[in-house]
Design a protein around this motif. Structure first.
Motif, PDB file in Angstrom:
ATOM      1  N   TYR A  66       0.969  -0.735  -0.023  1.00  0.00           N
ATOM      2  CA  TYR A  66       0.397   0.029   0.134  1.00  0.00           C
ATOM      3  C   TYR A  66       0.940   1.079  -0.595  1.00  0.00           C
ATOM      4  O   TYR A  66       1.023   2.343  -0.646  1.00  0.00           O
ATOM      5  N   THR A  69       2.643   1.918  -4.178  1.00  0.00           N
ATOM      6  CA  THR A  69       1.323   2.618  -4.143  1.00  0.00           C
ATOM      7  C   THR A  69       1.035   3.491  -4.409  1.00  0.00           C
ATOM      8  O   THR A  69       1.007   4.030  -5.720  1.00  0.00           O
ATOM      9  N   LYS A  89      -5.733   4.851 -11.680  1.00  0.00           N
ATOM     10  CA  LYS A  89      -5.071   3.375 -11.948  1.00  0.00           C
ATOM     11  C   LYS A  89      -4.539   3.246 -10.282  1.00  0.00           C
ATOM     12  O   LYS A  89      -4.728   2.036  -8.758  1.00  0.00           O
ATOM     13  N   LEU A  90      -3.574   3.930 -10.389  1.00  0.00           N
ATOM     14  CA  LEU A  90      -2.719   3.744  -8.672  1.00  0.00           C
ATOM     15  C   LEU A  90      -3.470   4.238  -7.714  1.00  0.00           C
ATOM     16  O   LEU A  90      -3.084   3.459  -6.406  1.00  0.00           O
ATOM     17  N   GLU A  92      -6.714   3.551  -6.940  1.00  0.00           N
ATOM     18  CA  GLU A  92      -7.701   2.822  -6.918  1.00  0.00           C
ATOM     19  C   GLU A  92      -6.849   1.470  -6.146  1.00  0.00           C
ATOM     20  O   GLU A  92      -7.700   0.643  -4.741  1.00  0.00           O
ATOM     21  N   ASP A  93      -5.856   1.379  -7.210  1.00  0.00           N
ATOM     22  CA  ASP A  93      -5.113   0.335  -6.288  1.00  0.00           C
ATOM     23  C   ASP A  93      -4.323   0.247  -5.010  1.00  0.00           C
ATOM     24  O   ASP A  93      -4.511  -0.427  -4.008  1.00  0.00           O
ATOM     25  N   GLU A  96      -7.770   0.305  -2.357  1.00  0.00           N
ATOM     26  CA  GLU A  96      -8.058  -1.999  -2.651  1.00  0.00           C
ATOM     27  C   GLU A  96      -6.856  -2.365  -1.730  1.00  0.00           C
ATOM     28  O   GLU A  96      -7.599  -3.231  -0.681  1.00  0.00           O
ATOM     29  N   LEU A  97      -5.924  -2.013  -1.500  1.00  0.00           N
ATOM     30  CA  LEU A  97      -5.334  -2.392  -0.899  1.00  0.00           C
ATOM     31  C   LEU A  97      -5.221  -2.258   0.367  1.00  0.00           C
ATOM     32  O   LEU A  97      -5.149  -2.490   1.337  1.00  0.00           O
TER      33      LEU A  97
END
Length: 181
Positions: A66, A69, A89-90, A92-93, A96-97
Motif C-alpha cells: 500500500y 502504491t 489507477k494507482l 484505486e490500487d 484496494e490494498l
C-alpha cells in the motif's frame, strides 16, 4: 466381571512385589497421559503462534505494498501542459490494498491501529496538496527546471507525511512479530 476385579485387587495387594508393580504401571501410565496432553497443548500453541506470525507477515507485506502504491500515486501527480494529471489507477490500487489490510484487522488483529477510511482520505488529501504544488509551476514549456525541482521537493515532503501516517501500523506489525517469536 466384579468377581474378576475383586480377584485382581486381592492379587495386587497379596504380595509386596505385585503391589510395587501395580503402582509402577499406574504411575507410568499417568505420566504417559500427562506427557501426551502437554505435548498436544504445546504443539497447538506452536501452531497458533506460527499462524499468527504468518498473518502478521502477510499484513506487513500488504501495508508495504500500500505504501509503495500510494507513493507512486503521489509521485504520478504532475503538470502536463495546462493541466495537473494523476494516475487514478494507482489510487484505486492503493484503496484496494488498504481495505485488504482492514480484513486482517477484522479477522485477526482488532488492536491494529488502522483506519482504512482515514488512510485513504489522507492519501487523497496529500494528493490535493501535490495538486496545489504543481499548480504553482508556470504553465507551458517556458517553465524553468528550477520550478519543477522545487515542486518535486515539496511533493516529496507530502510523500514523507504518508510514511509518518503509516509508521504506527508498521511499528505495531514489527512489535507483534517480535512478540510472536
Amino acid at each position: 466381571m466384579i468377581e474378576r476385579l475383586v480377584c485382581l485387587v486381592e492379587y495386587v495387594f497379596s504380595t509386596p512385589g505385585s503391589t510395587a508393580i501395580f503402582f509402577s504401571v499406574t504411575i507410568s501410565s499417568l505420566l504417559s497421559v500427562i506427557i501426551f496432553i502437554a505435548t498436544g497443548w504445546r504443539d497447538k500453541n506452536k501452531a497458533k503462534k506460527e499462524l499468527r506470525l504468518k498473518k502478521i507477515e502477510e499484513l506487513f507485506s500488504k501495508v508495504h505494498e500500500y505504501s509503495r502504491t500510494a507513493k507512486k500515486y503521489l509521485w504520478s501527480i504532475k503538470r502536463l501542459d495546462q493541466d495537473v494529471v494523476r494516475d487514478r489507477k494507482l489510487a484505486e490500487d492503493a484503496r484496494e490494498l488498504i481495505y485488504e489490510c482492514e480484513i486482517y484487522k477484522n479477522l485477526y488483529f482488532p488492536d491494529l491501529p488502522l483506519n482504512p477510511t482515514h488512510q485513504y482520505a489522507e492519501m487523497e488529501r496529500l494528493g490535493g496538496e501535490c495538486d496545489k504544488i504543481w499548480l504553482r509551476v508556470p504553465k507551458g514549456l517556458d517553465a524553468e527546471v528550477q520550478h519543477h525541482l522545487d515542486a518535486c521537493k515539496l511533493a516529496g515532503k507530502e510523500v514523507q507525511k504518508l510514511d509518518n501516517l503509516l509508521k504506527p501500523i508498521t511499528e505495531w506489525c514489527l512489535n507483534e512479530a517480535n512478540a510472536s517469536r
